[in-house]
Design a protein around this motif. Structure first.
Motif, short mmCIF file in Angstrom:
data_model
loop_
_atom_site.label_atom_id
_atom_site.label_comp_id
_atom_site.label_asym_id
_atom_site.label_seq_id
_atom_site.Cartn_x
_atom_site.Cartn_y
_atom_site.Cartn_z
N LEU A 109 -10.59 6.11 -1.20
CA LEU A 109 -9.41 6.39 -1.83
C LEU A 109 -9.50 7.84 -2.38
O LEU A 109 -10.27 8.58 -2.48
N GLN A 110 -8.42 8.36 -2.77
CA GLN A 110 -7.92 9.75 -3.25
C GLN A 110 -8.52 10.18 -4.37
O GLN A 110 -8.70 11.24 -4.60
N ASP A 111 -9.10 8.99 -5.19
CA ASP A 111 -9.85 9.43 -6.37
C ASP A 111 -11.23 9.82 -6.13
O ASP A 111 -11.93 9.78 -7.08
N GLY A 112 -11.59 9.53 -4.90
CA GLY A 112 -13.04 9.62 -4.74
C GLY A 112 -14.00 8.28 -4.57
O GLY A 112 -14.99 8.33 -4.25
N THR A 113 -13.29 7.25 -5.02
CA THR A 113 -14.00 5.86 -4.97
C THR A 113 -13.73 5.30 -3.51
O THR A 113 -12.89 5.72 -2.82
N THR A 114 -14.62 4.33 -3.32
CA THR A 114 -14.63 3.82 -2.18
C THR A 114 -14.47 2.19 -2.36
O THR A 114 -15.10 1.45 -3.20
N ILE A 115 -13.68 1.47 -1.43
CA ILE A 115 -13.75 -0.05 -1.36
C ILE A 115 -14.50 -0.23 -0.14
O ILE A 115 -14.26 0.18 0.79
N ARG A 116 -14.81 -1.68 -0.12
CA ARG A 116 -15.40 -2.22 1.07
C ARG A 116 -14.79 -3.17 1.58
O ARG A 116 -14.33 -4.34 0.69
N LEU A 117 -14.70 -3.44 2.70
CA LEU A 117 -13.83 -4.62 3.59
C LEU A 117 -14.78 -5.25 4.43
O LEU A 117 -15.74 -4.66 5.21
N GLY A 176 -7.54 6.30 2.76
CA GLY A 176 -6.57 5.34 2.67
C GLY A 176 -5.90 5.20 1.04
O GLY A 176 -6.49 6.05 0.28
N SER A 177 -5.22 4.25 0.56
CA SER A 177 -4.76 4.15 -0.60
C SER A 177 -4.84 2.56 -0.88
O SER A 177 -4.47 1.77 0.00
N LEU A 178 -4.67 2.23 -2.21
CA LEU A 178 -4.40 1.12 -2.49
C LEU A 178 -2.82 0.49 -2.59
O LEU A 178 -2.33 -0.54 -2.69
N THR A 179 -2.02 1.58 -2.31
CA THR A 179 -0.71 1.66 -2.29
C THR A 179 -0.01 2.27 -1.24
O THR A 179 -0.65 3.10 -0.78
N ARG A 180 1.33 1.81 -0.82
CA ARG A 180 1.86 2.35 0.15
C ARG A 180 2.25 4.03 -0.27
O ARG A 180 3.05 4.11 -1.18
N THR A 181 1.86 5.06 0.64
CA THR A 181 2.37 6.20 0.18
C THR A 181 3.06 7.09 1.48
O THR A 181 2.97 6.32 2.73
N GLY A 182 3.57 8.03 1.42
CA GLY A 182 4.08 8.79 2.76
C GLY A 182 3.11 9.25 3.74
O GLY A 182 3.26 8.97 4.84
N ARG A 183 1.81 9.23 3.22
CA ARG A 183 0.66 9.45 4.36
C ARG A 183 0.05 8.30 4.88
O ARG A 183 -0.23 7.98 5.92
N PHE A 184 -0.01 7.16 3.75
CA PHE A 184 -0.70 5.99 4.06
C PHE A 184 0.41 4.70 3.98
O PHE A 184 0.73 4.20 3.03
N ARG A 185 0.65 4.55 5.40
CA ARG A 185 1.96 3.52 5.41
C ARG A 185 1.56 2.34 6.28
O ARG A 185 2.26 1.53 6.62
N TYR A 186 0.22 2.09 6.77
CA TYR A 186 -0.16 1.03 7.48
C TYR A 186 -1.06 0.17 6.87
O TYR A 186 -2.15 0.41 6.26
#
Length: 342
Positions: A170-178, A104-114
């Motif tokens: 995330l695309q930079d290799g880091t991970t966030i936890r939810l 995923g991503s922290l911002t909306r992109t063409g690939r990550f839209r939801y």
């Protein structure tokens, strides 16, 4: 009128025991627990120690203090606990859950839209709120800054919500936890029966893995099926859990793969040891710890096994749907109170 029921109810309340009318409790000897002697009791004791300090009641507090001294694990459980089975006419059902990992991503992109949403203030107030269809199709939360992350498809969000927690790579290799943040208050409705009605799956084929794959392969029809479930889960960022530890459960402590059990707290004291005997092609006989709950987990013989993090854990969890039995390990005084209170 006899005061005995009132006195027993007071004892149960003081000990933190659930009181369910009509329950029948049966003491079980350790020798009758299938596979007891072969289990890794030390691993179960380590899992128990994670949450026992959060349990209330003088007896639990004393037992936790002893556990922290690292006694012989099998001897500890056999000395201080009594196996007790809650008998019920409902068939036992044991399923599995896990911690998903999504790209995923922290911002909306063409690939990550939801978007994966945080908790809106309306939900914090309690009660029923908008349905899943309202939130996703009508985009009632759009533009409110509640997006925690963005992922590739709504099916991933749906199954993340079923599990109640997860990680986003995330695309930079880091991970966030939810972790679980709240819900819209609507009752969860399984979508498997809808797929059976449509003839998509036979009843014996229904599993989380099969449902997820069908939804992914049929995005438009799949979305309509998903919207049949009005329940919606919101998340929160979890930043204080090490990456090598499991997600936080209902006791706000990390879960342990294949040692944590999600239970119905109406019947099982959270934090208590539970002996699980699960059948099926992959039987599981081991000492678990009741450290989590789930909206679909209801009844004295209903539980969810936590399988861990990632896709392999997800496959194993999705294949788990078996009968068997589970037996509580209760402190001696609590066990006697339940059995004598019948």
């Amino acid at each position: 009128m006899s005061l005995r029921p009132l006195l027993l109810a007071a004892i149960f309340a003081a000990l933190g025991l659930p009181v369910i009318a009509g329950d029948t409790y049966q003491a079980i000897p350790f020798s009758a627990l299938n596979g007891w002697q072969d289990d890794d009791h030390a691993a179960a004791l380590e899992a128990f120690k994670v949450t026992c300090g959060d349990m209330s009641g003088e007896e639990w507090e004393s037992l936790c203090a002893v556990a922290q001294q690292n006694p012989n694990a099998r001897l500890y459980f056999e000395t201080f606990f009594q196996p007790v089975m809650t008998k019920t006419t409902e068939p036992a059902l044991f399923t599995g859950y896990y911690e998903p990992e999504l790209d995923g991503s922290l911002t909306r992109t063409g690939r990550f839209r939801y978007p994966i949403y945080g908790v809106p203030k309306e939900v914090r107030a309690g009660g029923l709120w908008k349905t899943r269809r309202d939130i996703e199709e009508n985009q009632v939360l759009k533009g409110r800054g509640l997006e925690l992350a963005w992922v590739e498809n709504p099916a991933d969000i749906f199954f993340l919500q079923i599990q109640g927690s997860g990680r986003v790579r995330l695309q930079d290799g880091t991970t966030i936890r939810l972790g679980f943040g709240g819900s819209n208050g609507h009752r969860y409705q399984a979508i498997g029966p809808h797929l059976v009605e449509l003839g998509v799956l036979q009843e014996h084929e229904v599993s989380a893995n099969r449902i997820r794959q069908w939804v992914l392969d049929n995005p438009e029809k799949g979305q309509e099926i998903v919207w049949e479930n009005p329940a919606y889960v919101f998340f929160r960022r979890v930043g204080d859990v090490p990456s090598d530890k499991g997600p936080l459960g209902a006791m706000n402590r990390s879960l342990t793969a294949l040692r944590t059990l999600a239970v119905d707290p109406k019947y099982v004291t959270l934090g208590a040891p539970v002996w699980l005997e699960k059948g099926g092609s992959r039987p599981l006989n081991r000492l678990m710890i009741a450290q989590d709950t789930g909206s679909a987990i209801t009844g004295p013989q209903r539980a969810d096994v936590f399988f861990g993090t990632g896709s392999q854990a997800g496959i194993a969890a999705g294949l788990t749907k078996n009968s068997g039995r589970m037996i509580l390990l209760l402190p001696i005084q609590e066990a006697r109170a339940r059995i004598s209170g019948q």
